[in-house]
Each structure stands twice: as structure tokens, then as C-alpha cells.
Design a protein around this motif. Structure first.
Motif, PDB file in Angstrom:
ATOM      1  N   PHE A 293      -8.423  33.513 -13.638  1.00 62.17           N
ATOM      2  CA  PHE A 293      -8.324  34.823 -13.003  1.00 62.17           C
ATOM      3  C   PHE A 293      -6.955  35.431 -13.234  1.00 62.17           C
ATOM      4  CE2 PHE A 293      -7.572  37.847  -9.619  1.00 62.17           C
ATOM      5  CZ  PHE A 293      -8.786  38.502  -9.495  1.00 62.17           C
ATOM      6  N   VAL A 294      -5.917  34.612 -13.170  1.00 62.24           N
ATOM      7  CA  VAL A 294      -4.552  35.104 -13.367  1.00 62.24           C
ATOM      8  C   VAL A 294      -4.365  35.595 -14.800  1.00 62.24           C
ATOM      9  CG1 VAL A 294      -2.105  34.470 -13.377  1.00 62.24           C
ATOM     10  CG2 VAL A 294      -3.613  33.626 -11.563  1.00 62.24           C
ATOM     11  N   THR A 295      -4.888  34.840 -15.767  1.00 63.14           N
ATOM     12  CA  THR A 295      -4.752  35.252 -17.163  1.00 63.14           C
ATOM     13  C   THR A 295      -5.499  36.552 -17.422  1.00 63.14           C
ATOM     14  OG1 THR A 295      -4.632  32.930 -17.786  1.00 63.14           O
ATOM     15  CG2 THR A 295      -5.018  34.504 -19.544  1.00 63.14           C
ATOM     16  N   VAL A 296      -6.685  36.697 -16.847  1.00 62.65           N
ATOM     17  CA  VAL A 296      -7.434  37.938 -17.011  1.00 62.65           C
ATOM     18  C   VAL A 296      -6.674  39.100 -16.384  1.00 62.65           C
ATOM     19  CG1 VAL A 296      -9.535  39.168 -16.395  1.00 62.65           C
ATOM     20  CG2 VAL A 296      -9.668  36.798 -17.156  1.00 62.65           C
ATOM     21  N   ALA A 297      -6.162  38.899 -15.163  1.00 63.82           N
ATOM     22  CA  ALA A 297      -5.411  39.960 -14.487  1.00 63.82           C
ATOM     23  C   ALA A 297      -4.173  40.345 -15.294  1.00 63.82           C
ATOM     24  CB  ALA A 297      -5.015  39.512 -13.087  1.00 63.82           C
ATOM     25  N   GLY A 298      -3.431  39.335 -15.778  1.00 61.92           N
ATOM     26  CA  GLY A 298      -2.260  39.624 -16.600  1.00 61.92           C
ATOM     27  C   GLY A 298      -2.646  40.326 -17.881  1.00 61.92           C
ATOM     28  N   GLY A 299      -3.773  39.923 -18.464  1.00 63.00           N
ATOM     29  CA  GLY A 299      -4.253  40.584 -19.666  1.00 63.00           C
ATOM     30  C   GLY A 299      -4.591  42.039 -19.407  1.00 63.00           C
ATOM     31  N   MET A 300      -5.171  42.332 -18.237  1.00 64.65           N
ATOM     32  CA  MET A 300      -5.475  43.719 -17.885  1.00 64.65           C
ATOM     33  C   MET A 300      -4.200  44.554 -17.810  1.00 64.65           C
ATOM     34  SD  MET A 300      -8.749  44.281 -17.498  1.00 64.65           S
ATOM     35  CE  MET A 300     -10.294  43.384 -17.257  1.00 64.65           C
ATOM     36  N   VAL A 301      -3.150  43.976 -17.223  1.00 65.73           N
ATOM     37  CA  VAL A 301      -1.876  44.699 -17.115  1.00 65.73           C
ATOM     38  C   VAL A 301      -1.324  45.011 -18.507  1.00 65.73           C
ATOM     39  CG1 VAL A 301       0.516  44.534 -16.351  1.00 65.73           C
ATOM     40  CG2 VAL A 301      -1.329  43.731 -14.856  1.00 65.73           C
ATOM     41  N   PHE A 302      -1.275  44.008 -19.380  1.00 70.47           N
ATOM     42  CA  PHE A 302      -0.764  44.231 -20.733  1.00 70.47           C
ATOM     43  C   PHE A 302      -1.705  45.132 -21.534  1.00 70.47           C
ATOM     44  CE2 PHE A 302       1.831  40.445 -19.817  1.00 70.47           C
ATOM     45  CZ  PHE A 302       3.056  40.872 -20.328  1.00 70.47           C
ATOM     46  N   GLY A 303      -3.009  45.019 -21.280  1.00 69.73           N
ATOM     47  CA  GLY A 303      -3.955  45.889 -21.967  1.00 69.73           C
ATOM     48  C   GLY A 303      -3.753  47.342 -21.585  1.00 69.73           C
TER      49      GLY A 303
END
Length: 349
Positions: free
Chosen positions: A189-199
């Protein structure tokens, strides 16, 4: 013992429900996005709104999950940046550009060719022939692609739409490689959330420098046979087809194991067909249905070859927080693919 077996059965049953919910919620993203595109939104605006809102929703629980573990973030910034830029931002942008020119299910079928692309790339790179079932599955999927594009009947094919769909598949293939290196780095979940921020940051930068046109209208859109506010598809594509879809997928991966969850994720194509029919009245033709079935069947054959890999090269399927994607099936990518096998995950879009 019976209690233990009953608990395991209940966990598997609930995991199957979550996996189907994940596939269904991911499957509505195409028709929801199509409704915005047809009302005047650009693909960049659709992706930017979806990713930015999802990042805002997911950031708070992700930060709460990382309390007391901030040191782990430092070593994962590069992973999240690459994941967000390629697997989330560009993958979605390419996919919605394809959706703007063809039926959402057809665009999704093109994107599902990513595992086949990886087989071909590794075959060329290593000069090692994949397993017989992988080769057969690749051939079946390629035949399915011919039918999906309706090439045998002489129908007009939008080549630009096909290129956008192929580009989305390439991004998904890159995603496989990225996630193979992310085992246990951060909770999914953290990696997905961080990916959303960078995306979201990636889309913002591309828009500011003028490489990504962003335009939106704020009136009504055609959906479900009537007119609704533009907020309906925007909130649906964000809260349901992104946040909820990823959460359902993560829970499914934990309860079913990544192998079973990855199989169930293939039902996303079916859900996309149904959602496109109900929401925007867009349904592929019979030949395209057959082609889609062949693509999914070919991917399943490739997946079965991975399951037949020697025991010493088999990948453990018990770690619940190994990968950042909804269906979490990319452990041991290098060893699996060199034996002709390859993992499947649900698309990260």
C-alpha cells in the motif's frame, strides 16, 4: 484441526471475493475515462485528476503505516519514483489515449500483451528458448491479437490507437521488472501511495513544460444512458477504480496468495466488457470477443508454464507484503523467465 481448516477455507473464500472486487473495480476505469474523453477531456487531464486525487486519499494512511520506519523510505525513493512515472503515470496516459480511439476492452486486451512482450524480449536477450507451453501460449495470444484488431475481415484499424495500447503494454512490462526488484522493500500500500505521488508529479511536470496537453470541461457527461455531472466519473475513476481497486487487490493477494490472485485478475477483461456495455454502450464485436479470449488463454498457458517450473526454481507464495501491485505476482522474475515462465499481475492502472 477442523477449526484451522475452516478458517483457511473462509480466508480463501473471502480472498476470492476481494480478488473479484479488485478486478471489477479496475474494470470500470476504461468506460469512466471514456465518458470524460468524449465530453472534451484530454487523456492528460483524466490521468492527472485520477492520480492526484488518489495520491491525496492514500497519502495519509500510507504515512501512518510508516510511522517509526522512516529509514525504509530513503532506500525506496528511486523505486517509487520509477514505479510512479512509468507504471502509473505513463501506463495510464498511454492506456487512456488508446481508449480515446477504440473500445476500452480492446485497449485493455492490447495492454494484457505485456507478459508476451517480456517473453519475446528475454528470448532475444538470453537466446534461451522458452518452454513449449510458453511458446504455444505466445502463439495463441498473437492469434488473439489479430482477431481483436479484426485484421482478417479487412476492417479499418486505428493504427495510432494500436500504438498507444502497445505503449501501455510496454509500460506494464517495465512494471514487471521494477516490481521484481522490490521484494519486501516497503508494504504494498505504501509503495502504491508513493507511486501515486510521483506519478502525479510526473504528469504535472509534463503538463507544465507543454509536453502533455491538459484540458477539461466541467459540464455534464454521457453515462449509463443519461447525463451526469463530470464529478461522477472523476470520483468513480479515483475512489473506486484506483483506491478501492488497489486495496481490494492487496487484501486478495494476502489471503489467496499471489498465484491464485493473479489468475482471478484476468477477469478484469470481462468486467471491462460488461462495464463498457452498461455505462457507455460500447461493446466489442464477436470476433474481438474471440480474440480477447485467445489473448487471455495464451497468457494463462504462459502462466501454467511458470507453475510447472522445477521445484528448486519455484517462488515462495507466502509473503503478504512483498510487492507494490494489487496482485503481487513478480517474485523471482529473472529465474522464472529464464525457464520460460513469467508472472502475471493486474495492470497498475
Amino acid at each position: 484441526m477442523r477449526a484451522v481448516n475452516g478458517s483457511a477455507a473462509n480466508r480463501s473464500a473471502s480472498g476470492l471475493v476481494f480478488a473479484l472486487l479488485s478486478a471489477a473495480t479496475f474494470g470500470i476505469s476504461g468506460p469512466l475515462g471514456k465518458s470524460l474523453l468524449e465530453s472534451g477531456w484530454t487523456p492528460g487531464a483524466v490521468v492527472g485528476a485520477r492520480i492526484t486525487l488518489a495520491a491525496l486519499v492514500m497519502a495519509v494512511p500510507a504515512l501512518w503505516m510508516m510511522r517509526g520506519q522512516w529509514g525504509r523510505l530513503r532506500g525506496a525513493v528511486g523505486l517509487m519514483a520509477a514505479y510512479g512515472a512509468v507504471a502509473i503515470a505513463l501506463c495510464q496516459f498511454f492506456y487512456f489515449n488508446a481508449v480515446a480511439r477504440m473500445s476500452p476492452p480492446v485497449a485493455l486486451m492490447l495492454e494484457y500483451l505485456a507478459p508476451i512482450m517480456i517473453v519475446g524480449w528475454l528470448w532475444l536477450r538470453t537466446r534461451r528458448r522458452p518452454g513449449a507451453l510458453t511458446v504455444a501460449g505466445t502463439a495463441v495470444a498473437m492469434l488473439g491479437l489479430v482477431l481483436v484488431l479484426d485484421l482478417l475481415t479487412g476492417a479499418t484499424v486505428d493504427p495510432i490507437g494500436v500504438l498507444w495500447g502497445a505503449a501501455a503494454a510496454v509500460c506494464l512490462a517495465v512494471y514487471f521488472v521494477l516490481t521484481a526488484k522490490s521484494d519486501g522493500v516497503l508494504p504494498p500500500f505504501v509503495t502504491v501511495a508513493g507511486g501515486m505521488v510521483f506519478g502525479a508529479a510526473t504528469i504535472g511536470v509534463l503538463a507544465v513544460v507543454g509536453l502533455l496537453p491538459v484540458a477539461a470541461t466541467f459540464g455534464s457527461v454521457e453515462l449509463m444512458g443519461g447525463e451526469v455531472s463530470w464529478l461522477v466519473p472523476v470520483l468513480g475513476i479515483t475512489l473506486i477504480a484506483a483506491v478501492a481497486a488497489y486495496v481490494f487487490g492487496i487484501v486478495a493477494g494476502q489471503r489467496l496468495g499471489s498465484k491464485v490472485a493473479s489468475f482471478v485478475s484476468l477477469t478484469e477483461v470481462l468486467f471491462s466488457v460488461v462495464a463498457s456495455w452498461l455505462m457507455i454502450g460500447d461493446v466489442p464485436g464477436p470476433v474481438q470477443f474471440l480474440g480477447g479470449g485467445l489473448i487471455v488463454g495464451g497468457v494463462i498457458m504462459v502462466r501454467m508454464d511458470e507453475l510447472r517450473a522445477p521445484a528448486e526454481q519455484a517462488v515462495p507464495d507466502t509473503a503478504p507484503e512483498a510487492l507494490p501491485a494489487a496482485d503481487l505476482e513478480v517474485r523471482g522474475l529473472g529465474s522464472e523467465l529464464t525457464t520460460g515462465a513469467l508472472p502475471i499481475v493486474e495492470r497498475p492502472a
